[in-house]
Motif scaffolding. Structure first.
Motif, PDB file in Angstrom:
ATOM      1  N   GLY A 257       0.819  -1.207   0.000  1.00 19.36           N
ATOM      2  CA  GLY A 257       0.000   0.000   0.000  1.00 19.36           C
ATOM      3  C   GLY A 257       0.851   1.254   0.000  1.00 19.36           C
ATOM      4  O   GLY A 257       2.059   1.225   0.226  1.00 19.36           O
ATOM      5  N   TRP A 258       0.184   2.359  -0.282  1.00 14.84           N
ATOM      6  CA  TRP A 258       0.901   3.618  -0.470  1.00 14.84           C
ATOM      7  C   TRP A 258       1.630   4.091   0.779  1.00 14.84           C
ATOM      8  O   TRP A 258       2.698   4.687   0.682  1.00 14.84           O
ATOM      9  CB  TRP A 258      -0.044   4.705  -0.988  1.00 14.84           C
ATOM     10  N   GLN A 259       1.074   3.840   1.972  1.00 21.55           N
ATOM     11  CA  GLN A 259       1.716   4.325   3.199  1.00 21.55           C
ATOM     12  C   GLN A 259       3.091   3.678   3.379  1.00 21.55           C
ATOM     13  O   GLN A 259       4.080   4.355   3.675  1.00 21.55           O
ATOM     14  CB  GLN A 259       0.864   4.024   4.434  1.00 21.55           C
ATOM     15  N   TYR A 260       3.131   2.368   3.209  1.00 20.59           N
ATOM     16  CA  TYR A 260       4.387   1.641   3.370  1.00 20.59           C
ATOM     17  C   TYR A 260       5.345   1.961   2.230  1.00 20.59           C
ATOM     18  O   TYR A 260       6.551   2.115   2.437  1.00 20.59           O
ATOM     19  CB  TYR A 260       4.123   0.134   3.448  1.00 20.59           C
ATOM     20  N   GLY A 261       4.811   2.049   1.014  1.00 23.00           N
ATOM     21  CA  GLY A 261       5.655   2.392  -0.132  1.00 23.00           C
ATOM     22  C   GLY A 261       6.319   3.752   0.035  1.00 23.00           C
ATOM     23  O   GLY A 261       7.505   3.926  -0.239  1.00 23.00           O
ATOM     24  N   ALA A 262       5.541   4.726   0.509  1.00 22.72           N
ATOM     25  CA  ALA A 262       6.087   6.065   0.721  1.00 22.72           C
ATOM     26  C   ALA A 262       7.144   6.067   1.829  1.00 22.72           C
ATOM     27  O   ALA A 262       8.210   6.688   1.685  1.00 22.72           O
ATOM     28  CB  ALA A 262       4.965   7.046   1.061  1.00 22.72           C
ATOM     29  N   ALA A 263       6.863   5.368   2.913  1.00 23.91           N
ATOM     30  CA  ALA A 263       7.812   5.334   4.039  1.00 23.91           C
ATOM     31  C   ALA A 263       9.116   4.647   3.640  1.00 23.91           C
ATOM     32  O   ALA A 263      10.209   5.173   3.901  1.00 23.91           O
ATOM     33  CB  ALA A 263       7.179   4.632   5.238  1.00 23.91           C
ATOM     34  N   VAL A 264       9.018   3.481   3.017  1.00 24.11           N
ATOM     35  CA  VAL A 264      10.222   2.765   2.582  1.00 24.11           C
ATOM     36  C   VAL A 264      10.977   3.609   1.556  1.00 24.11           C
ATOM     37  O   VAL A 264      12.210   3.712   1.609  1.00 24.11           O
ATOM     38  CB  VAL A 264       9.863   1.369   2.020  1.00 24.11           C
ATOM     39  N   GLY A 265      10.253   4.231   0.635  1.00 23.20           N
ATOM     40  CA  GLY A 265      10.892   5.065  -0.374  1.00 23.20           C
ATOM     41  C   GLY A 265      11.670   6.226   0.210  1.00 23.20           C
ATOM     42  O   GLY A 265      12.774   6.543  -0.243  1.00 23.20           O
ATOM     43  N   PHE A 266      11.123   6.861   1.223  1.00 20.74           N
ATOM     44  CA  PHE A 266      11.806   8.007   1.817  1.00 20.74           C
ATOM     45  C   PHE A 266      13.012   7.578   2.648  1.00 20.74           C
ATOM     46  O   PHE A 266      14.077   8.196   2.585  1.00 20.74           O
ATOM     47  CB  PHE A 266      10.838   8.822   2.682  1.00 20.74           C
ATOM     48  N   VAL A 267      12.853   6.522   3.402  1.00 21.00           N
ATOM     49  CA  VAL A 267      13.903   6.092   4.327  1.00 21.00           C
ATOM     50  C   VAL A 267      15.084   5.422   3.617  1.00 21.00           C
ATOM     51  O   VAL A 267      16.243   5.615   4.008  1.00 21.00           O
ATOM     52  CB  VAL A 267      13.308   5.143   5.400  1.00 21.00           C
ATOM     53  N   ALA A 268      14.813   4.635   2.583  1.00 22.09           N
ATOM     54  CA  ALA A 268      15.844   3.790   1.964  1.00 22.09           C
ATOM     55  C   ALA A 268      17.103   4.537   1.514  1.00 22.09           C
ATOM     56  O   ALA A 268      18.211   4.155   1.923  1.00 22.09           O
ATOM     57  CB  ALA A 268      15.251   2.992   0.805  1.00 22.09           C
ATOM     58  N   PRO A 269      17.012   5.597   0.701  1.00 17.69           N
ATOM     59  CA  PRO A 269      18.261   6.248   0.276  1.00 17.69           C
ATOM     60  C   PRO A 269      18.995   6.946   1.411  1.00 17.69           C
ATOM     61  O   PRO A 269      20.231   6.972   1.435  1.00 17.69           O
ATOM     62  CB  PRO A 269      17.818   7.241  -0.799  1.00 17.69           C
ATOM     63  N   LEU A 270      18.241   7.482   2.363  1.00 18.08           N
ATOM     64  CA  LEU A 270      18.881   8.159   3.498  1.00 18.08           C
ATOM     65  C   LEU A 270      19.608   7.149   4.387  1.00 18.08           C
ATOM     66  O   LEU A 270      20.754   7.377   4.790  1.00 18.08           O
ATOM     67  CB  LEU A 270      17.831   8.927   4.304  1.00 18.08           C
TER      68      LEU A 270
END
Length: 180
Positions: free
Chosen positions: A51-64
């Motif tokens: 879902g979008w909530q998890y996708g957005a969270a993983v997307g933001f955290v991963a490169p950082l």
């Protein structure tokens, strides 16, 4: 409901781990390894599966997180711009896919193409802002090179791999409950 959220969280953790590890594997491929956009694939799948909530969270955290742990990508401006780009990928693909009446290959492609376009636009805006803060310019040529020309191998991989993985997961019944 609690069991479903636990499964989503476990899948999201798996996708985050893939974001950290895949660049090490693809980086071994001469000339095109970095062009395969290995962090994008798990984020896109996370948005579809969890879902979008998890996708957005993983997307933001991963490169950082990857920048802090391994020094790559460099934090400024690459990891910060990527964080907003990948957040957009996870958010958009999850939202669009959830609203699709058709959840087969057509739905996956529609959500994927929308997310890819939105993410690249957000990346461009982030680069303009971040480089502008540093007193540097982000040209249209730099945008085209970064968003399209240098990304062609990764775009092709995403267009082939994401729908294939989703078809396999749907056939196995693994994502049916997460698409809601």
């Amino acid at each position: 409901m609690k069991n479903q959220n636990s499964k989503r969280l476990a899948y999201a953790a798996l996708f985050l781990a893939l974001c950290l590890v895949l660049p090490m594997l693809t980086g071994q491929i001469p000339q095109i390894g970095s062009m395969l956009l290995p962090m994008h694939i798990p984020v896109l799948l996370c948005g579809l599966v969890c879902g979008w909530q998890y996708g957005a969270a993983v997307g933001f955290v991963a490169p950082l997180l990857r920048s802090v742990l391994f020094g790559m990508p460099p934090m400024y401006p690459v990891a910060i711009a990527m964080a907003f780009e990948l957040l957009t990928y996870g958010l958009v693909i999850g939202l669009v896919y959830r609203r699709m009446a058709q959840r087969g290959a057509a739905g996956v492609y529609a959500a994927l193409l929308t997310a890819m376009a939105a993410g690249r636009l957000v990346w461009g805006v982030a680069e303009v802002v971040l480089l502008g803060l540093g007193g540097k310019a982000f040209t249209a040529q730099a945008f085209l090179a970064g968003a399209l020309l240098n990304a062609v191998p990764g775009i092709i991989v995403q267009l082939v791999l994401i729908p294939a993985v989703m078809a396999a997961l749907q056939k196995a019944g693994a994502v049916k409950e997460y698409a809601e």
